[in-house]
Design an enzyme around this catalytic site. Sequence first.
Site, PDB file in Angstrom:
ATOM      1  CD  GLU A  35      -4.919   0.124   6.932  1.00 24.87           C
ATOM      2  OE1 GLU A  35      -5.288   1.260   6.585  1.00 24.87           O
ATOM      3  OE2 GLU A  35      -3.740  -0.182   7.136  1.00 24.87           O
ATOM      4  CB  SER A  46      -1.804   7.988  14.956  1.00 23.07           C
ATOM      5  OG  SER A  46      -2.569   9.166  14.792  1.00 23.07           O
ATOM      6  CB  SER A  93       3.902  -2.947   5.274  1.00 23.60           C
ATOM      7  OG  SER A  93       3.807  -2.037   6.324  1.00 23.60           O
ATOM      8  CB  SER A 148       2.492   6.855   4.490  1.00 20.20           C
ATOM      9  OG  SER A 148       1.409   6.339   5.214  1.00 20.20           O
ATOM     10  CD  GLU A 206      -2.249  10.435  19.071  1.00 23.53           C
ATOM     11  OE1 GLU A 206      -2.021   9.733  18.064  1.00 23.53           O
ATOM     12  OE2 GLU A 206      -1.659  10.236  20.157  1.00 23.53           O
ATOM     13  CD  GLN A 263      -2.113   1.466   2.911  1.00 20.62           C
ATOM     14  OE1 GLN A 263      -1.467   0.927   3.826  1.00 20.62           O
ATOM     15  NE2 GLN A 263      -3.119   2.267   3.155  1.00 20.62           N
ATOM     16  N   GLY A 264       0.834   2.031  -1.075  1.00 19.12           N
ATOM     17  CA  GLY A 264       1.638   3.255  -1.166  1.00 19.12           C
ATOM     18  C   GLY A 264       0.768   4.489  -0.962  1.00 19.12           C
TER      19      GLY A 264
HETATM   20  C1  LIG Z   1       4.302  -0.686  11.297  1.00 14.07           C
HETATM   21  C2  LIG Z   1       3.790   0.341  10.310  1.00 14.07           C
HETATM   22  C3  LIG Z   1       3.415  -0.072   9.047  1.00 14.07           C
HETATM   23  C4  LIG Z   1       2.936   0.872   8.116  1.00 14.07           C
HETATM   24  N1  LIG Z   1       2.624   0.429   6.856  1.00 14.07           N
HETATM   25  C5  LIG Z   1       2.201   1.315   5.925  1.00 14.07           C
HETATM   26  C6  LIG Z   1       1.936   0.907   4.573  1.00 14.07           C
HETATM   27  O1  LIG Z   1       2.067  -0.269   4.230  1.00 14.07           O
HETATM   28  N2  LIG Z   1       1.553   1.838   3.675  1.00 14.07           N
HETATM   29  C7  LIG Z   1       1.374   3.155   3.999  1.00 14.07           C
HETATM   30  O2  LIG Z   1       0.980   3.925   3.135  1.00 14.07           O
HETATM   31  N3  LIG Z   1       1.645   3.593   5.270  1.00 14.07           N
HETATM   32  C8  LIG Z   1       2.055   2.700   6.225  1.00 14.07           C
HETATM   33  N4  LIG Z   1       2.340   3.134   7.510  1.00 14.07           N
HETATM   34  C9  LIG Z   1       2.295   4.565   7.790  1.00 14.07           C
HETATM   35  C10 LIG Z   1       1.164   4.994   8.706  1.00 14.07           C
HETATM   36  O3  LIG Z   1      -0.081   4.951   8.054  1.00 14.07           O
HETATM   37  C11 LIG Z   1       1.530   6.427   9.173  1.00 14.07           C
HETATM   38  O4  LIG Z   1       2.716   6.309   9.942  1.00 14.07           O
HETATM   39  C12 LIG Z   1       0.440   7.038  10.004  1.00 14.07           C
HETATM   40  O5  LIG Z   1      -0.672   7.340   9.206  1.00 14.07           O
HETATM   41  C13 LIG Z   1       0.935   8.333  10.708  1.00 14.07           C
HETATM   42  O6  LIG Z   1       1.524   9.200   9.792  1.00 14.07           O
HETATM   43  P1  LIG Z   1       2.984   9.839  10.076  1.00 14.07           P
HETATM   44  O7  LIG Z   1       3.897   8.732  10.474  1.00 14.07           O
HETATM   45  O8  LIG Z   1       3.343  10.687   8.921  1.00 14.07           O
HETATM   46  O9  LIG Z   1       2.777  10.750  11.367  1.00 14.07           O
HETATM   47  P2  LIG Z   1       2.165  12.217  11.411  1.00 14.07           P
HETATM   48  O10 LIG Z   1       0.947  12.286  10.563  1.00 14.07           O
HETATM   49  O11 LIG Z   1       3.265  13.191  11.128  1.00 14.07           O
HETATM   50  O12 LIG Z   1       1.732  12.306  12.921  1.00 14.07           O
HETATM   51  C14 LIG Z   1       2.687  12.537  13.976  1.00 14.07           C
HETATM   52  C15 LIG Z   1       1.913  12.609  15.290  1.00 14.07           C
HETATM   53  O13 LIG Z   1       0.972  13.702  15.245  1.00 14.07           O
HETATM   54  C16 LIG Z   1      -0.333  13.245  15.545  1.00 14.07           C
HETATM   55  N5  LIG Z   1      -1.317  13.972  14.725  1.00 14.07           N
HETATM   56  C17 LIG Z   1      -1.213  14.243  13.395  1.00 14.07           C
HETATM   57  N6  LIG Z   1      -2.305  14.918  12.985  1.00 14.07           N
HETATM   58  C18 LIG Z   1      -3.115  15.068  14.080  1.00 14.07           C
HETATM   59  C19 LIG Z   1      -4.393  15.671  14.319  1.00 14.07           C
HETATM   60  N7  LIG Z   1      -5.070  16.245  13.319  1.00 14.07           N
HETATM   61  N8  LIG Z   1      -4.916  15.619  15.574  1.00 14.07           N
HETATM   62  C20 LIG Z   1      -4.244  15.009  16.598  1.00 14.07           C
HETATM   63  N9  LIG Z   1      -3.022  14.437  16.437  1.00 14.07           N
HETATM   64  C21 LIG Z   1      -2.481  14.461  15.208  1.00 14.07           C
HETATM   65  C22 LIG Z   1      -0.336  11.759  15.160  1.00 14.07           C
HETATM   66  O14 LIG Z   1      -1.321  11.059  15.890  1.00 14.07           O
HETATM   67  C23 LIG Z   1       1.076  11.329  15.565  1.00 14.07           C
HETATM   68  O15 LIG Z   1       1.126  11.055  16.937  1.00 14.07           O
HETATM   69  C24 LIG Z   1       2.824   2.223   8.469  1.00 14.07           C
HETATM   70  C25 LIG Z   1       3.200   2.643   9.748  1.00 14.07           C
HETATM   71  C26 LIG Z   1       3.686   1.719  10.662  1.00 14.07           C
HETATM   72  C27 LIG Z   1       4.075   2.183  12.032  1.00 14.07           C
END
Ligand SMILES: Cc1cc2nc3c(=O)[nH]c(=O)nc-3n(C[C@H](O)[C@H](O)[C@H](O)COP(=O)(O)OP(=O)(O)OC[C@H]3O[C@@H](n4cnc5c(N)ncnc54)[C@H](O)[C@@H]3O)c2cc1C
Length: 405
Positions: free
Chosen positions: A249, A380, A166, A134, A382, A131-132
């Site tokens: 999902e 997440s 992933s 992020s 949140e 899944q692409g």
């Molecule tokens: C094990 C793992 C597997 C993954 N696999 C995939 C995958 O296969 N494909 C894919 O596309 N993605 C994947 N992801 C990515 C995942 O979907 C993102 O990490 C997730 O959506 C959070 O985005 P970010 O890491 O950019 O954090 P950010 O969006 O930068 O968030 C950082 C922090 O800010 C908080 N935050 C952000 N916005 C708000 C808001 N509006 N209100 C309150 N709090 C907020 C978040 O909760 C978090 O604590 C994976 C992540 C993990 C950990």
Amino acid sequence: MDFRFSPEEEAFRQEFVAWLEKNLPDNWDPSRYRNYDSTEEWARAYCDFQKRLSDAGYVGLQYPKEYGGQGRTLMEEVVVLQTLASTCIELRVPGVVTHGMAVPTIFVCGNEEQKREFLPKILDGTHIWCQGFSEPNAGSDVANVSTRAVKENGHYILNGQKVWTSFAQVADYCILLVRTDPNVAKHKGMSYLLLDMKLPGVEVRPITQITGEKEFNELYMEDVKVPEEMLVGKEGDGWRIAITTLMFERAIGDAMMAAAYEKNLQIMVDMARQCRRAGKPVIEDPIFRQQLAQNYIEVMVLKYHGLRSLSTQIQGGIPGPEGSIGKLLWSEPNQRITESALGMQGPYGQIMGGSPWSVQDGHWQYGFLRSKGNTIEAGSSEIQRNIIGERVLGLPKDMSRAARQ
Ligand SMILES: Cc1cc2nc3c(=O)[nH]c(=O)nc-3n(C[C@H](O)[C@H](O)[C@H](O)COP(=O)(O)OP(=O)(O)OC[C@H]3O[C@@H](n4cnc5c(N)ncnc54)[C@H](O)[C@@H]3O)c2cc1C
């Protein structure tokens, strides 16, 4: 309300359990969190086992035969998935995006050619998908994707970067969210493509996680030429289709996760009988008994929530925003369960698998570290709480997002 399987479903379950006993991979150890040393070996084991399931008619039970399914019922599919979750969930993990997201999205939003081309190859274990969505600047705010797709002579030319993808290193295809029009509102300028991972210009760079595994990756695309037939829905429809994927999902796994966690709680009870504190088995300690009871209650809440979502889906619904409740109910308790287990081990809780001093060969140490990602992946905690507040309870919009839109 009767939560038991019907006599026919129970007979089918027993038939499948008997098949499974004879068909699990050689050397399979159900008490270990990980049976495979590398992602590649793990993915091969998934594909081989999926093929075995397919040959025996235990895949895609709810999907029509013309798409490689069995034309049976969603409930029979659940019987199979729950049994697999409580027996060998590890073998299913490389297929999580494949089955939980790619299959239902292509089935609901893809055109006839896409369904006939891809669904049979996914169901019989020929393909793994990733899944692409992020990107470095588009995680929680996934509408911010900036990977560009420019239409040119029957192709989309892709340039950009994805992250946390992933199983990209072993994937054949990717469900990909791209920006086709940068001049309209963010949500309206996105499109949804099916990307062949073997195309020239696709580069995957694995990232090492806290567990030491390389489960997710960076994914780079430089002048990648994707035929326009790989567009799902219409150009500009990407946001709606991405939300459909995310709903699947977040919704599908609840009943399966509960089955896997129930099995894990049995492993924890065995451990609590063996580990001793002040000369007594930990299971006799009132504090740990209380924790075990709390862990069990949370797993039961997940189980019954899963059954509620399932009954909505059986009545024909596409999962809705209430899927976010299930996401919270599996991700946060898993962190508490693995933490309880390490607490019961006392000082031994610091010893990883492979050491002669480790308890249950580091099963819980691995689980504790992997569970940290649970409250981030698939959105997440949140973000799930924002969705529940705004779209389930109808509370006012999260002001930080409202200000940006
Ligand atoms: C094990 C793992 C597997 C993954 N696999 C995939 C995958 O296969 N494909 C894919 O596309 N993605 C994947 N992801 C990515 C995942 O979907 C993102 O990490 C997730 O959506 C959070 O985005 P970010 O890491 O950019 O954090 P950010 O969006 O930068 O968030 C950082 C922090 O800010 C908080 N935050 C952000 N916005 C708000 C808001 N509006 N209100 C309150 N709090 C907020 C978040 O909760 C978090 O604590 C994976 C992540 C993990 C950990």
